[in-house]
Structure formats: structure tokens, C-alpha cells
Design a protein around this motif. Structure first.
Motif, mmCIF file in Angstrom:
data_model
loop_
_atom_site.group_PDB
_atom_site.id
_atom_site.type_symbol
_atom_site.label_atom_id
_atom_site.label_comp_id
_atom_site.label_asym_id
_atom_site.label_seq_id
_atom_site.Cartn_x
_atom_site.Cartn_y
_atom_site.Cartn_z
ATOM 1 N N ALA A 52 0.826 -1.208 0.000
ATOM 2 C CA ALA A 52 0.000 0.000 0.000
ATOM 3 C C ALA A 52 0.864 1.263 0.000
ATOM 4 O O ALA A 52 0.448 2.298 -0.522
ATOM 5 N N ALA A 53 2.079 1.167 0.543
ATOM 6 C CA ALA A 53 3.009 2.302 0.571
ATOM 7 C C ALA A 53 3.791 2.425 -0.735
ATOM 8 O O ALA A 53 4.621 3.306 -0.873
ATOM 9 N N GLY A 54 3.550 1.504 -1.664
ATOM 10 C CA GLY A 54 4.200 1.581 -2.966
ATOM 11 C C GLY A 54 5.421 0.702 -3.131
ATOM 12 O O GLY A 54 6.117 0.794 -4.140
ATOM 13 N N VAL A 55 5.708 -0.153 -2.155
ATOM 14 C CA VAL A 55 6.843 -1.065 -2.288
ATOM 15 C C VAL A 55 6.452 -2.157 -3.276
ATOM 16 O O VAL A 55 5.448 -2.848 -3.087
ATOM 17 N N ASP A 56 7.235 -2.309 -4.322
ATOM 18 C CA ASP A 56 6.959 -3.301 -5.364
ATOM 19 C C ASP A 56 7.068 -4.713 -4.803
ATOM 20 O O ASP A 56 7.931 -4.989 -3.958
ATOM 21 N N THR A 57 6.225 -5.602 -5.277
ATOM 22 C CA THR A 57 6.229 -6.997 -4.832
ATOM 23 C C THR A 57 7.611 -7.631 -4.967
ATOM 24 O O THR A 57 8.010 -8.429 -4.114
ATOM 25 N N ALA A 58 8.352 -7.280 -5.997
ATOM 26 C CA ALA A 58 9.688 -7.850 -6.220
ATOM 27 C C ALA A 58 10.663 -7.470 -5.111
ATOM 28 O O ALA A 58 11.719 -8.096 -4.975
ATOM 29 N N ARG A 59 10.317 -6.462 -4.319
ATOM 30 C CA ARG A 59 11.184 -6.022 -3.222
ATOM 31 C C ARG A 59 10.757 -6.570 -1.872
ATOM 32 O O ARG A 59 11.348 -6.237 -0.850
ATOM 33 N N LEU A 60 9.727 -7.416 -1.854
ATOM 34 C CA LEU A 60 9.212 -7.997 -0.610
ATOM 35 C C LEU A 60 9.428 -9.503 -0.617
ATOM 36 O O LEU A 60 8.990 -10.193 -1.533
ATOM 37 N N LEU A 61 10.087 -9.989 0.415
ATOM 38 C CA LEU A 61 10.316 -11.426 0.543
ATOM 39 C C LEU A 61 9.801 -11.896 1.899
ATOM 40 O O LEU A 61 9.743 -11.130 2.850
ATOM 41 N N SER A 62 9.489 -13.179 1.963
ATOM 42 C CA SER A 62 9.133 -13.801 3.229
ATOM 43 C C SER A 62 9.832 -15.140 3.296
ATOM 44 O O SER A 62 9.662 -15.983 2.403
ATOM 45 N N ASP A 63 10.650 -15.328 4.343
ATOM 46 C CA ASP A 63 11.359 -16.586 4.569
ATOM 47 C C ASP A 63 12.258 -16.986 3.400
ATOM 48 O O ASP A 63 12.340 -18.156 3.038
ATOM 49 N N VAL A 64 12.948 -16.011 2.813
ATOM 50 C CA VAL A 64 13.908 -16.258 1.732
ATOM 51 C C VAL A 64 15.298 -15.920 2.273
ATOM 52 O O VAL A 64 15.491 -14.896 2.935
ATOM 53 N N LEU A 65 16.270 -16.786 1.982
ATOM 54 C CA LEU A 65 17.621 -16.606 2.523
ATOM 55 C C LEU A 65 18.276 -15.300 2.090
ATOM 56 O O LEU A 65 18.225 -14.912 0.924
ATOM 57 N N VAL A 66 18.903 -14.675 3.070
ATOM 58 C CA VAL A 66 19.747 -13.502 2.870
ATOM 59 C C VAL A 66 21.104 -13.879 3.448
ATOM 60 O O VAL A 66 21.207 -14.325 4.593
ATOM 61 N N HIS A 67 22.157 -13.707 2.665
ATOM 62 C CA HIS A 67 23.493 -14.165 3.056
ATOM 63 C C HIS A 67 24.273 -13.090 3.809
ATOM 64 O O HIS A 67 24.221 -11.903 3.478
ATOM 65 N N PHE A 68 25.005 -13.546 4.827
ATOM 66 C CA PHE A 68 25.884 -12.729 5.652
ATOM 67 C C PHE A 68 27.243 -13.414 5.643
ATOM 68 O O PHE A 68 27.366 -14.515 6.183
ATOM 69 N N PRO A 69 28.277 -12.818 5.044
ATOM 70 C CA PRO A 69 29.565 -13.492 4.921
ATOM 71 C C PRO A 69 30.140 -13.933 6.265
ATOM 72 O O PRO A 69 30.175 -13.155 7.213
ATOM 73 N N GLY A 70 30.519 -15.202 6.325
ATOM 74 C CA GLY A 70 31.141 -15.745 7.522
ATOM 75 C C GLY A 70 30.173 -16.063 8.643
ATOM 76 O O GLY A 70 30.595 -16.493 9.713
ATOM 77 N N GLU A 71 28.895 -15.829 8.433
ATOM 78 C CA GLU A 71 27.878 -16.097 9.452
ATOM 79 C C GLU A 71 26.697 -16.793 8.794
ATOM 80 O O GLU A 71 26.548 -16.755 7.571
ATOM 81 N N PRO A 72 25.833 -17.396 9.615
ATOM 82 C CA PRO A 72 24.683 -18.081 9.032
ATOM 83 C C PRO A 72 23.789 -17.117 8.260
ATOM 84 O O PRO A 72 23.620 -15.961 8.673
ATOM 85 N N PRO A 73 23.229 -17.573 7.160
ATOM 86 C CA PRO A 73 22.259 -16.724 6.466
ATOM 87 C C PRO A 73 20.998 -16.609 7.316
ATOM 88 O O PRO A 73 20.775 -17.403 8.228
ATOM 89 N N ARG A 74 20.205 -15.624 7.046
ATOM 90 C CA ARG A 74 18.927 -15.428 7.718
ATOM 91 C C ARG A 74 17.821 -15.488 6.678
ATOM 92 O O ARG A 74 18.037 -15.172 5.512
ATOM 93 N N ALA A 75 16.645 -15.840 7.127
ATOM 94 C CA ALA A 75 15.444 -15.805 6.292
ATOM 95 C C ALA A 75 14.410 -14.989 7.062
ATOM 96 O O ALA A 75 13.572 -15.544 7.764
#
Length: 179
Positions: A52-75
């Protein structure tokens, strides 16, 4: 192959084998948390507010891995990404990470994830706590903490000022509480 890689692989196998659980590596543990309808509804409410604030669907994730070098990824339960971010996603792609507390006495969201997001400079971290009926918006990462914190009670409008200049208003009056 590191211990973290082994843990991540075990978590992926558990996710594939057991439905209805969120499985993540936190520190040296594999955490399996049953997903609740309250988490699902809250994730949807946050995503609807962002759209509703105009954030495009392609910029919204749920429970998708995000990588952090040298540390566990987060979702993150919800991730709001920089415009143009593409998979595989990295911490630099995050404008905001949103976590919904899944168990009453768990410090993952308030401690472990908070410290990791801050260390990597994630500009905004929102913790939604259905047990306390509160939300905390953390900004200005410094080291392993956030310098600024704004607390809200359920029923108040949560305002996220994203690093790209956009603003997301999240109504919390329909957020469900958890016993």
C-alpha cells in the motif's frame, strides 16, 4: 566444509521433511519453530502495508535466505529489499528486516538476530512480538546494537522510514496476540 555448512544442510533437510515448521540455524543450533497462523497473518499484514506504501512486490520477501559473509544466512519473516536486488540476496540488499517473535522465552529475535543485523549494518530492524503485543523499530546500527529504538503497542501505527526515502505505515490494530 564447515560446521555452519553442515548445520545449514541439516536445516534444509529438516525443512524439506517436516511441514509447518520454520527451520533456521541460530548460532550453533538448528531451531525448528512451528509456524502459527498468527505469524502468517502478521507477515501478510506487513506485506500488505508495504504494498500500500508503494513497495513493489519484487522487493518484498518472506522466509527467503539472505546471506551474511562468515555467518549463518537469515530468512527474515519479511524482508524489504533495495530496488534492483536480485537473488542470491545479501545483507547489503536489505532496507529492512522484520521478525515476528515465535516463542515466548526465545531470545533469537531480541538478541542473536538483532546483533547480526546491526553488525552488518541492516538499516532498519522491526521486531513484532505477539506475546507482549508490542513492536520495536530499531535503526542506526552501531557495532552489534542499534542506537535508536522506537516502541509501539498493538493498536498504534508503526512507521518505517526506509533508507531509500520511502515510508511504510503499518497499522497494528488487527494484529493478533499470542498466549
Amino acid at each position: 566444509m564447515s560446521v555452519q555448512d553442515d548445520l545449514r544442510r541439516a536445516a534444509e533437510q529438516a525443512t524439506a521433511a517436516v511441514e509447518g515448521f520454520k527451520v533456521e540455524v541460530v548460532g550453533d543450533r538448528v531451531i525448528m519453530t512451528p509456524q502459527s497462523e498468527i505469524q502468517s497473518w502478521t507477515i501478510l499484514d506487513v506485506q500488505v502495508a508495504a504494498r500500500a506504501a508503494g513497495v513493489d512486490t519484487a522487493r518484498l520477501l518472506s522466509d527467503v535466505l539472505v546471506h551474511f559473509p562468515g555467518e549463518p544466512p537469515r530468512a527474515p519473516d519479511v524482508a524489504i529489499l533495495e530496488n534492483g536486488a536480485t537473488a542470491p540476496y545479501a545483507y547489503e540488499d536489505l532496507l529492512a528486516a522484520v521478525e515476528i517473535v515465535s516463542s515466548k522465552d526465545d531470545d533469537n529475535d531480541y538478541s542473536i538476530k538483532l546483533q547480526q543485523y546491526a553488525r552488518f549494518g541492516v538499516p532498519l530492524y522491526l521486531i513484532i512480538d505477539p506475546f507482549q503485543a508490542t513492536c520495536a523499530v530499531l535503526t542506526d546500527p552501531e557495532g552489534a546494537r542499534y542506537a535508536a529504538r522506537q516502541d509501539y503497542a498493538y493498536g498504534e501505527m508503526v512507521t518505517l522510514h526506509l533508507a531509500d526515502g520511502s515510508t511504510v505505515q503499518i497499522p497494528t490494530d488487527t494484529f493478533k496476540r499470542k498466549g
